[in-house]
Design a protein around this motif. Structure first.
Motif, PDB file in Angstrom:
ATOM      1  N   TYR A 121      -7.341  40.064  36.528  1.00  0.00           N
ATOM      2  CA  TYR A 121      -8.418  39.145  36.928  1.00  0.00           C
ATOM      3  C   TYR A 121      -8.201  38.614  38.355  1.00  0.00           C
ATOM      4  O   TYR A 121      -8.766  37.609  38.732  1.00  0.00           O
ATOM      5  N   SER A 122      -7.405  39.264  39.158  1.00  0.00           N
ATOM      6  CA  SER A 122      -7.025  38.762  40.478  1.00  0.00           C
ATOM      7  C   SER A 122      -8.218  38.426  41.360  1.00  0.00           C
ATOM      8  O   SER A 122      -8.196  37.440  42.099  1.00  0.00           O
ATOM      9  N   THR A 123      -9.269  39.176  41.317  1.00  0.00           N
ATOM     10  CA  THR A 123     -10.416  38.949  42.203  1.00  0.00           C
ATOM     11  C   THR A 123     -11.639  38.420  41.451  1.00  0.00           C
ATOM     12  O   THR A 123     -12.736  38.360  41.999  1.00  0.00           O
ATOM     13  N   ALA A 124     -11.448  38.001  40.217  1.00  0.00           N
ATOM     14  CA  ALA A 124     -12.592  37.595  39.395  1.00  0.00           C
ATOM     15  C   ALA A 124     -12.994  36.145  39.598  1.00  0.00           C
ATOM     16  O   ALA A 124     -14.013  35.710  39.103  1.00  0.00           O
ATOM     17  N   GLY A 125     -12.245  35.345  40.271  1.00  0.00           N
ATOM     18  CA  GLY A 125     -12.550  33.924  40.392  1.00  0.00           C
ATOM     19  C   GLY A 125     -12.159  33.197  39.112  1.00  0.00           C
ATOM     20  O   GLY A 125     -11.147  33.496  38.498  1.00  0.00           O
ATOM     21  N   SER A 126     -12.998  32.248  38.729  1.00  0.00           N
ATOM     22  CA  SER A 126     -12.718  31.517  37.491  1.00  0.00           C
ATOM     23  C   SER A 126     -12.883  32.460  36.301  1.00  0.00           C
ATOM     24  O   SER A 126     -13.829  33.246  36.238  1.00  0.00           O
ATOM     25  N   VAL A 127     -11.967  32.356  35.375  1.00  0.00           N
ATOM     26  CA  VAL A 127     -11.973  33.237  34.204  1.00  0.00           C
ATOM     27  C   VAL A 127     -12.057  32.371  32.949  1.00  0.00           C
ATOM     28  O   VAL A 127     -11.286  31.432  32.780  1.00  0.00           O
ATOM     29  N   THR A 128     -13.000  32.666  32.095  1.00  0.00           N
ATOM     30  CA  THR A 128     -13.114  31.980  30.797  1.00  0.00           C
ATOM     31  C   THR A 128     -12.692  32.958  29.717  1.00  0.00           C
ATOM     32  O   THR A 128     -13.252  34.052  29.594  1.00  0.00           O
ATOM     33  N   LEU A 129     -11.721  32.553  28.979  1.00  0.00           N
ATOM     34  CA  LEU A 129     -11.211  33.389  27.896  1.00  0.00           C
ATOM     35  C   LEU A 129     -11.608  32.769  26.547  1.00  0.00           C
ATOM     36  O   LEU A 129     -11.544  31.556  26.371  1.00  0.00           O
ATOM     37  N   LYS A 130     -12.021  33.593  25.648  1.00  0.00           N
ATOM     38  CA  LYS A 130     -12.417  33.128  24.321  1.00  0.00           C
ATOM     39  C   LYS A 130     -11.229  33.290  23.378  1.00  0.00           C
ATOM     40  O   LYS A 130     -10.622  34.355  23.309  1.00  0.00           O
ATOM     41  N   SER A 131     -10.906  32.233  22.684  1.00  0.00           N
ATOM     42  CA  SER A 131      -9.814  32.271  21.709  1.00  0.00           C
ATOM     43  C   SER A 131     -10.368  31.821  20.354  1.00  0.00           C
ATOM     44  O   SER A 131     -10.787  30.681  20.176  1.00  0.00           O
ATOM     45  N   VAL A 132     -10.377  32.718  19.398  1.00  0.00           N
ATOM     46  CA  VAL A 132     -10.943  32.460  18.070  1.00  0.00           C
ATOM     47  C   VAL A 132      -9.811  32.324  17.062  1.00  0.00           C
ATOM     48  O   VAL A 132      -8.850  33.096  17.088  1.00  0.00           O
ATOM     49  N   THR A 133      -9.918  31.337  16.207  1.00  0.00           N
ATOM     50  CA  THR A 133      -8.984  31.211  15.082  1.00  0.00           C
ATOM     51  C   THR A 133      -9.766  31.460  13.801  1.00  0.00           C
ATOM     52  O   THR A 133     -10.741  30.768  13.508  1.00  0.00           O
ATOM     53  N   ASN A 134      -9.368  32.444  13.042  1.00  0.00           N
ATOM     54  CA  ASN A 134      -9.984  32.775  11.758  1.00  0.00           C
ATOM     55  C   ASN A 134      -8.966  32.567  10.644  1.00  0.00           C
ATOM     56  O   ASN A 134      -7.823  33.025  10.756  1.00  0.00           O
ATOM     57  N   VAL A 135      -9.372  31.887   9.611  1.00  0.00           N
ATOM     58  CA  VAL A 135      -8.527  31.719   8.426  1.00  0.00           C
ATOM     59  C   VAL A 135      -9.352  32.142   7.220  1.00  0.00           C
ATOM     60  O   VAL A 135     -10.430  31.593   6.969  1.00  0.00           O
ATOM     61  N   THR A 136      -8.880  33.123   6.491  1.00  0.00           N
ATOM     62  CA  THR A 136      -9.531  33.567   5.265  1.00  0.00           C
ATOM     63  C   THR A 136      -8.621  33.201   4.096  1.00  0.00           C
ATOM     64  O   THR A 136      -7.471  33.628   4.044  1.00  0.00           O
ATOM     65  N   VAL A 137      -9.140  32.386   3.195  1.00  0.00           N
ATOM     66  CA  VAL A 137      -8.378  31.996   2.002  1.00  0.00           C
ATOM     67  C   VAL A 137      -8.947  32.773   0.825  1.00  0.00           C
ATOM     68  O   VAL A 137     -10.126  32.629   0.478  1.00  0.00           O
ATOM     69  N   ASP A 138      -8.129  33.601   0.213  1.00  0.00           N
ATOM     70  CA  ASP A 138      -8.552  34.384  -0.944  1.00  0.00           C
ATOM     71  C   ASP A 138      -8.567  33.517  -2.193  1.00  0.00           C
ATOM     72  O   ASP A 138      -7.748  32.602  -2.338  1.00  0.00           O
ATOM     73  N   PRO A 139      -9.477  33.806  -3.140  1.00  0.00           N
ATOM     74  CA  PRO A 139      -9.452  33.070  -4.403  1.00  0.00           C
ATOM     75  C   PRO A 139      -8.191  33.432  -5.185  1.00  0.00           C
ATOM     76  O   PRO A 139      -7.712  34.569  -5.106  1.00  0.00           O
ATOM     77  N   TYR A 140      -7.650  32.456  -5.893  1.00  0.00           N
ATOM     78  CA  TYR A 140      -6.447  32.704  -6.673  1.00  0.00           C
ATOM     79  C   TYR A 140      -6.555  32.013  -8.025  1.00  0.00           C
ATOM     80  O   TYR A 140      -6.868  30.821  -8.109  1.00  0.00           O
ATOM     81  N   LEU A 141      -6.332  32.775  -9.081  1.00  0.00           N
ATOM     82  CA  LEU A 141      -6.259  32.229 -10.435  1.00  0.00           C
ATOM     83  C   LEU A 141      -5.272  33.064 -11.225  1.00  0.00           C
ATOM     84  O   LEU A 141      -5.461  34.268 -11.408  1.00  0.00           O
TER      85      LEU A 141
END
Length: 198
Positions: A43-63
């Protein structure tokens, strides 16, 4: 001859899941982690850089259900008598559970003499606990067994995993009472407990 009362648990799930054969419940939560959205860019010549950071949590059903569901008595002798026993059933879960009972009645004679009383008087009690803290969540009281049918639906108690700590213990007490005219034979009742997952 054995007096056999059978009980089936039917688990209904709101979402389909793959059945997994386990010999014991998992011990608490287990985690699987993967990273994604790898970056390998200049990104050396890109200027300001916006990076997307996603957090995903999947909880499976348990019985996971463990414990003894059926009660079997062998009765010898004569006269009047009664006996009480309790089976403990544990539900390891991460959803809200409620129960629906059906088909419970006094065990009827299925073989043996045709004279005398053709049924054994049966009473039942369901006590629910947070198994970690031993805190009582609900107690039906000892009632004639048929009164348990429909007791928990439509407005009966439900048991969320926060209240149960993720491990709910059901102490299912049963009491048989015999009069002198309960003669030789096998008496049986098959009731069902449907576990509803919300």
């Amino acid at each position: 001859m054995k007096l056999r009362t059978s009980l089936a648990i039917v688990a209904l799930a709101g979402i389909a899941s793959v059945a997994c054969a386990q010999s014991a419940p998992v011990t608490g939560r287990s985690f699987t982690y993967t990273a994604s959205d790898a970056q390998n860019n200049d990104y050396s010549t890109a200027g300001s850089v916006t990076l997307k950071s996603v957090t995903n949590v999947t909880v499976d059903p348990y019985l996971y259900i463990t414990g003894n569901l059926s009660a079997n008595w062998v009765v010898d002798g004569w006269g009047v008598g009664q006996d009480s026993e309790v089976n403990s059933i544990r539900f390891y879960h991460n959803e809200t559970l409620s129960l629906q009972l059906a088909g419970f009645a006094n065990p009827a004679k299925v073989s043996g003499t045709q004279t005398g009383n053709q049924a054994v008087t049966l009473s039942g009690e369901m006590q629910f606990f947070n198994d970690a803290t031993k805190t009582s969540l609900y107690d039906s009281g000892m009632v004639p067994i048929a009164q348990l049918n429909g007791m928990f639906q439509p407005s009966g108690p439900s048991f969320g995993s926060l209240a149960t700590g993720g491990v709910m213990r059901l102490d299912f007490g049963r009491q048989i009472s015999l009069t002198p005219d309960v003669g030789p034979g096998t008496y049986q009742n098959v009731g069902t407990i449907t576990v509803i997952r919300n």
